[in-house]
Design a protein around this motif. Sequence first.
Motif, PDB file in Angstrom:
ATOM      1  N   ASP A  58       0.817  -1.219   0.000  1.00 47.39           N
ATOM      2  CA  ASP A  58       0.000   0.000   0.000  1.00 47.39           C
ATOM      3  C   ASP A  58       0.846   1.262   0.000  1.00 47.39           C
ATOM      4  OD1 ASP A  58      -2.474  -1.374   0.129  1.00 47.39           O
ATOM      5  OD2 ASP A  58      -2.281  -1.584   2.302  1.00 47.39           O
ATOM      6  N   VAL A  59       2.031   1.171   0.599  1.00 45.31           N
ATOM      7  CA  VAL A  59       2.901   2.333   0.757  1.00 45.31           C
ATOM      8  C   VAL A  59       4.331   1.904   0.481  1.00 45.31           C
ATOM      9  CG1 VAL A  59       3.744   4.088   2.368  1.00 45.31           C
ATOM     10  CG2 VAL A  59       1.402   3.244   2.576  1.00 45.31           C
ATOM     11  N   GLN A  60       5.053   2.725  -0.252  1.00 47.15           N
ATOM     12  CA  GLN A  60       6.471   2.463  -0.492  1.00 47.15           C
ATOM     13  C   GLN A  60       7.258   3.709  -0.105  1.00 47.15           C
ATOM     14  OE1 GLN A  60       8.240  -0.275  -1.463  1.00 47.15           O
ATOM     15  NE2 GLN A  60      10.061   0.976  -1.185  1.00 47.15           N
ATOM     16  N   MET A 100      -1.235   6.059  -7.976  1.00 49.69           N
ATOM     17  CA  MET A 100      -0.290   6.413  -6.920  1.00 49.69           C
ATOM     18  C   MET A 100      -0.409   7.878  -6.549  1.00 49.69           C
ATOM     19  SD  MET A 100       3.144   5.969  -9.331  1.00 49.69           S
ATOM     20  CE  MET A 100       4.301   5.944  -8.013  1.00 49.69           C
ATOM     21  N   MET A 101       0.063   8.213  -5.345  1.00 52.19           N
ATOM     22  CA  MET A 101       0.050   9.613  -4.912  1.00 52.19           C
ATOM     23  C   MET A 101       1.178   9.864  -3.907  1.00 52.19           C
ATOM     24  SD  MET A 101      -3.382   9.675  -2.502  1.00 52.19           S
ATOM     25  CE  MET A 101      -3.065  11.172  -1.565  1.00 52.19           C
ATOM     26  N   THR A 161       1.751  13.427   4.785  1.00 57.20           N
ATOM     27  CA  THR A 161       1.117  13.519   6.104  1.00 57.20           C
ATOM     28  C   THR A 161       0.387  12.218   6.421  1.00 57.20           C
ATOM     29  OG1 THR A 161      -0.983  14.311   5.195  1.00 57.20           O
ATOM     30  CG2 THR A 161       0.683  16.001   5.741  1.00 57.20           C
ATOM     31  N   PRO A 162       0.063  12.012   7.704  1.00 55.47           N
ATOM     32  CA  PRO A 162      -0.755  10.838   8.041  1.00 55.47           C
ATOM     33  C   PRO A 162      -2.099  10.836   7.304  1.00 55.47           C
ATOM     34  CG  PRO A 162       0.270  11.719  10.018  1.00 55.47           C
ATOM     35  CD  PRO A 162       0.539  12.714   8.903  1.00 55.47           C
ATOM     36  N   ASP A 163      -2.733  12.004   7.169  1.00 58.72           N
ATOM     37  CA  ASP A 163      -3.997  12.068   6.424  1.00 58.72           C
ATOM     38  C   ASP A 163      -3.795  11.683   4.964  1.00 58.72           C
ATOM     39  OD1 ASP A 163      -5.514  12.785   8.627  1.00 58.72           O
ATOM     40  OD2 ASP A 163      -5.429  14.948   8.192  1.00 58.72           O
ATOM     41  N   GLY A 164      -2.693  12.102   4.372  1.00 56.25           N
ATOM     42  CA  GLY A 164      -2.388  11.723   2.992  1.00 56.25           C
ATOM     43  C   GLY A 164      -2.196  10.225   2.864  1.00 56.25           C
ATOM     44  N   LEU A 165      -1.563   9.630   3.851  1.00 53.60           N
ATOM     45  CA  LEU A 165      -1.364   8.181   3.850  1.00 53.60           C
ATOM     46  C   LEU A 165      -2.703   7.452   3.915  1.00 53.60           C
ATOM     47  CD1 LEU A 165       0.540   5.762   3.929  1.00 53.60           C
ATOM     48  CD2 LEU A 165       0.738   6.091   6.382  1.00 53.60           C
ATOM     49  N   VAL A 177      -4.445   4.932   0.925  1.00 51.24           N
ATOM     50  CA  VAL A 177      -4.956   3.580   1.187  1.00 51.24           C
ATOM     51  C   VAL A 177      -6.448   3.506   0.884  1.00 51.24           C
ATOM     52  CG1 VAL A 177      -5.333   1.848   3.000  1.00 51.24           C
ATOM     53  CG2 VAL A 177      -3.133   3.048   2.857  1.00 51.24           C
ATOM     54  N   ARG A 178      -7.205   4.508   1.322  1.00 54.53           N
ATOM     55  CA  ARG A 178      -8.659   4.529   1.086  1.00 54.53           C
ATOM     56  C   ARG A 178      -8.987   4.513  -0.411  1.00 54.53           C
ATOM     57  NH1 ARG A 178      -9.594   8.549   4.071  1.00 54.53           N
ATOM     58  NH2 ARG A 178      -9.643  10.187   2.517  1.00 54.53           N
ATOM     59  N   HIS A 179      -8.198   5.228  -1.209  1.00 53.03           N
ATOM     60  CA  HIS A 179      -8.441   5.305  -2.657  1.00 53.03           C
ATOM     61  C   HIS A 179      -7.709   4.214  -3.427  1.00 53.03           C
ATOM     62  CE1 HIS A 179     -10.687   8.971  -2.170  1.00 53.03           C
ATOM     63  NE2 HIS A 179      -9.673   9.559  -1.567  1.00 53.03           N
ATOM     64  N   LYS A 180      -7.092   3.288  -2.686  1.00 59.26           N
ATOM     65  CA  LYS A 180      -6.386   2.146  -3.278  1.00 59.26           C
ATOM     66  C   LYS A 180      -5.284   2.583  -4.243  1.00 59.26           C
ATOM     67  CE  LYS A 180     -10.213  -1.083  -2.657  1.00 59.26           C
ATOM     68  NZ  LYS A 180     -10.077  -1.073  -1.261  1.00 59.26           N
TER      69      LYS A 180
END
Length: 192
Positions: free
Chosen positions: A16-18, A55-56, A60-64, A68-71
């Motif tokens: 989900d995150v790199q 990808m985006m 910030t934590p909100d951006g993270l 994830v929410r938008h896959k």
Amino acid sequence: GKSHSDIARFKKGGVDVQVFSIWSDERYGAGKGFLYANRQIDSLYAITARNRDKMMIVKTPDGLRAAVRHKKLGVMMGMEGGHMMEDNLRYLQQLFDRGVRYMTLTWNNSTSWATSAADETKRLPAGQKAGLNTLGESIVRKMNALGMLVDVSHVGEQTFWDVMRITNKPAIASHSCVYAICPVPRNLKDDQ
């Protein structure tokens, strides 16, 4: 499919995150390191812009959470090697503003303000004492103020203890091992 990683393989692997490493060796120091770091950041921004649906950039934590929410693959950045900020606190601020959220203080080479594990165990650069100097302490404090994690991988043992003495935020060891298992200079001893 032309490199070690790509969006399709991240998705297939459930990533989900790199955290992408902004890295250079000691050849990219004064007069070169900051520009080279920004070229790598520019590349991440360009790749992300070409793949907005997949990808985006995350700062910030909100951006993270949004990624994830938008896959979408959350693209984060860490910088391996404080030499790329070229002893300039303004450059550190600019790297943070662009999305760098942790910095490894040294790579295998020492900076003018922090000694590396490689140098502390071999021989220090002429005139340099082990650990952080006054500028190094200022850099750690600035990182704390920004919310940028201090990464102690690759730093010398004295630099590690100097960081622990002055940091007021958690530090990370992003890619270090246990010295008792693998006794190489950059690995952490039990008391560390």
